[in-house]
Design a protein around this motif. Structure first.
Motif, PDB file in Angstrom:
ATOM      1  N   LYS A  46       0.821  -1.215   0.000  1.00  0.00           N
ATOM      2  CA  LYS A  46       0.000   0.000   0.000  1.00  0.00           C
ATOM      3  C   LYS A  46       0.852   1.261   0.000  1.00  0.00           C
ATOM      4  O   LYS A  46       0.643   2.169  -0.813  1.00  0.00           O
ATOM      5  N   VAL A  47       1.838   1.325   0.895  1.00  0.00           N
ATOM      6  CA  VAL A  47       2.643   2.540   0.998  1.00  0.00           C
ATOM      7  C   VAL A  47       3.560   2.712  -0.209  1.00  0.00           C
ATOM      8  O   VAL A  47       3.791   3.830  -0.679  1.00  0.00           O
ATOM      9  N   ILE A  48       4.060   1.611  -0.755  1.00  0.00           N
ATOM     10  CA  ILE A  48       4.902   1.702  -1.953  1.00  0.00           C
ATOM     11  C   ILE A  48       4.092   2.239  -3.119  1.00  0.00           C
ATOM     12  O   ILE A  48       4.546   3.112  -3.869  1.00  0.00           O
ATOM     13  N   THR A  49       2.872   1.726  -3.262  1.00  0.00           N
ATOM     14  CA  THR A  49       1.987   2.180  -4.337  1.00  0.00           C
ATOM     15  C   THR A  49       1.684   3.669  -4.179  1.00  0.00           C
ATOM     16  O   THR A  49       1.694   4.422  -5.164  1.00  0.00           O
ATOM     17  N   SER A 189      22.657  -3.449  12.741  1.00  0.00           N
ATOM     18  CA  SER A 189      23.751  -3.606  11.780  1.00  0.00           C
ATOM     19  C   SER A 189      23.316  -4.142  10.427  1.00  0.00           C
ATOM     20  O   SER A 189      24.085  -4.119   9.464  1.00  0.00           O
ATOM     21  N   ASN A 190      22.068  -4.595  10.340  1.00  0.00           N
ATOM     22  CA  ASN A 190      21.581  -5.110   9.061  1.00  0.00           C
ATOM     23  C   ASN A 190      21.185  -3.948   8.158  1.00  0.00           C
ATOM     24  O   ASN A 190      20.872  -2.853   8.622  1.00  0.00           O
ATOM     25  N   THR A 191      21.189  -4.188   6.854  1.00  0.00           N
ATOM     26  CA  THR A 191      20.833  -3.122   5.916  1.00  0.00           C
ATOM     27  C   THR A 191      19.320  -2.910   5.892  1.00  0.00           C
ATOM     28  O   THR A 191      18.552  -3.846   6.120  1.00  0.00           O
ATOM     29  N   ILE A 192      18.913  -1.686   5.599  1.00  0.00           N
ATOM     30  CA  ILE A 192      17.491  -1.380   5.497  1.00  0.00           C
ATOM     31  C   ILE A 192      17.046  -1.666   4.067  1.00  0.00           C
ATOM     32  O   ILE A 192      17.784  -1.412   3.114  1.00  0.00           O
ATOM     33  N   THR A 193      15.869  -2.229   3.914  1.00  0.00           N
ATOM     34  CA  THR A 193      15.370  -2.573   2.586  1.00  0.00           C
ATOM     35  C   THR A 193      14.604  -1.401   1.982  1.00  0.00           C
ATOM     36  O   THR A 193      14.260  -0.440   2.682  1.00  0.00           O
ATOM     37  N   ARG A 194      14.324  -1.498   0.685  1.00  0.00           N
ATOM     38  CA  ARG A 194      13.572  -0.433   0.015  1.00  0.00           C
ATOM     39  C   ARG A 194      12.186  -0.280   0.638  1.00  0.00           C
ATOM     40  O   ARG A 194      11.699   0.833   0.845  1.00  0.00           O
ATOM     41  N   ALA A 195      11.561  -1.405   0.970  1.00  0.00           N
ATOM     42  CA  ALA A 195      10.228  -1.366   1.578  1.00  0.00           C
ATOM     43  C   ALA A 195      10.281  -0.737   2.962  1.00  0.00           C
ATOM     44  O   ALA A 195       9.435   0.085   3.333  1.00  0.00           O
ATOM     45  N   GLU A 196      11.283  -1.111   3.760  1.00  0.00           N
ATOM     46  CA  GLU A 196      11.422  -0.561   5.106  1.00  0.00           C
ATOM     47  C   GLU A 196      11.704   0.944   5.054  1.00  0.00           C
ATOM     48  O   GLU A 196      11.169   1.707   5.865  1.00  0.00           O
ATOM     49  N   ALA A 197      12.547   1.348   4.113  1.00  0.00           N
ATOM     50  CA  ALA A 197      12.885   2.767   3.982  1.00  0.00           C
ATOM     51  C   ALA A 197      11.654   3.587   3.644  1.00  0.00           C
ATOM     52  O   ALA A 197      11.396   4.635   4.254  1.00  0.00           O
ATOM     53  N   VAL A 198      10.878   3.120   2.679  1.00  0.00           N
ATOM     54  CA  VAL A 198       9.665   3.839   2.276  1.00  0.00           C
ATOM     55  C   VAL A 198       8.684   3.921   3.443  1.00  0.00           C
ATOM     56  O   VAL A 198       8.108   4.974   3.714  1.00  0.00           O
ATOM     57  N   SER A 199       8.506   2.811   4.155  1.00  0.00           N
ATOM     58  CA  SER A 199       7.563   2.777   5.268  1.00  0.00           C
ATOM     59  C   SER A 199       7.976   3.715   6.388  1.00  0.00           C
ATOM     60  O   SER A 199       7.153   4.461   6.937  1.00  0.00           O
ATOM     61  N   SER A 200       9.268   3.697   6.734  1.00  0.00           N
ATOM     62  CA  SER A 200       9.769   4.563   7.802  1.00  0.00           C
ATOM     63  C   SER A 200       9.635   6.032   7.428  1.00  0.00           C
ATOM     64  O   SER A 200       9.171   6.864   8.233  1.00  0.00           O
ATOM     65  N   LEU A 201      10.032   6.366   6.211  1.00  0.00           N
ATOM     66  CA  LEU A 201       9.971   7.756   5.777  1.00  0.00           C
ATOM     67  C   LEU A 201       8.539   8.225   5.592  1.00  0.00           C
ATOM     68  O   LEU A 201       8.234   9.408   5.791  1.00  0.00           O
ATOM     69  N   ASP A 202       7.657   7.317   5.241  1.00  0.00           N
ATOM     70  CA  ASP A 202       6.246   7.683   5.116  1.00  0.00           C
ATOM     71  C   ASP A 202       5.683   8.075   6.475  1.00  0.00           C
ATOM     72  O   ASP A 202       4.866   8.997   6.568  1.00  0.00           O
ATOM     73  N   ARG A 203       6.143   7.394   7.525  1.00  0.00           N
ATOM     74  CA  ARG A 203       5.684   7.737   8.872  1.00  0.00           C
ATOM     75  C   ARG A 203       6.197   9.110   9.301  1.00  0.00           C
ATOM     76  O   ARG A 203       5.511   9.824  10.027  1.00  0.00           O
TER      77      ARG A 203
END
Length: 224
Positions: A46-49, A189-203
């Motif tokens: 939903k948020v990616i769309t 220490s793990n990398t952030i994914t494209r989905a996680e980045a979009v979701s976090s920044l959307d918040r």
């Protein structure tokens, strides 16, 4: 009619058409790209769309978005700049960011916004993948959050969170911008994914919008 004159007349007419044609006709193809083909059923669909529809992020030429791919530091600053509406550019002094790099302007904007300091050796490492800890630090600085180490202690892996990021991780967690894993860890220490980045920044965008609305509300005699 003279053939030479005829060709010249046709060329002039074509030039006139191109000069006054709508700008949309020459917009990049990705501006009209269809929704990504590989996000159906994904937890962040939903948020990616929504981000794609707003033009905040695009997918790949093959029509995919690759939501679980890692994000580079250059890609993340581009996303963060767009999310928070930063546009002013600063002076880039990183030794590994050339003026002709495709991400140069984004880094310049990040520098001016004050959330992008780089590394001790004077580099930015634009093509390196960004960790969840680094993303948290950038978001915390961009939003001018107060360090909150206590909030970071709630994570099961708090002892493994680097000291330089603990206050920021606690701050973004308390603000609701970033969340931990289902096992109770933050996984710094793990990398952030494209989905996680979009979701976090959307918040972060939602918080800003809510704050703006709250500031604009005036109450008098029970009337808003």
């Amino acid at each position: 009619m003279n053939k030479k004159v005829g060709k010249m007349t046709l060329s002039m007419a074509l030039a006139a058409v191109l000069a006054f044609a709508p700008a949309q006709a020459f917009a990049p193809a990705q501006a009209f790209a269809a929704p990504a083909t590989d996000i159906s059923g994904h937890w962040a669909e939903k948020v990616i769309t929504q981000w794609q529809e707003k033009g905040l992020i695009s997918g790949y030429e093959d029509g995919t978005f690759k939501p679980d791919n890692s994000v580079t530091r250059a890609e993340f600053v581009i996303m963060l700049n767009k999310a928070l509406g930063f546009t002013q550019k600063g002076n880039v002094t990183f030794s590994d960011v050339s003026a002709n790099a495709w991400y140069y302007d984004a880094v310049a904007i990040a520098v001016e916004a004050g959330y992008c300091a780089g590394y001790e050796d004077g580099t930015f490492k634009p093509n390196a993948t960004i960790t969840r800890a680094e993303a948290a630090v950038m978001i915390a600085k961009a939003k001018e959050l107060t360090a909150n180490t206590e909030a970071a202690d709630k994570f099961a892996d708090a002892s493994r969170i680097p000291a330089w990021a603990k206050g920021s991780i606690g701050a973004v967690s308390a603000a609701g911008f970033m969340t931990g894993r289902t096992d109770g860890t933050f996984d710094a220490s793990n990398t952030i994914t494209r989905a996680e980045a979009v979701s976090s920044l959307d918040r972060t965008m939602e918080k800003e919008e809510n704050e703006e609305v709250k500031d604009a509300v005036v109450t008098k005699d029970d009337t808003v």
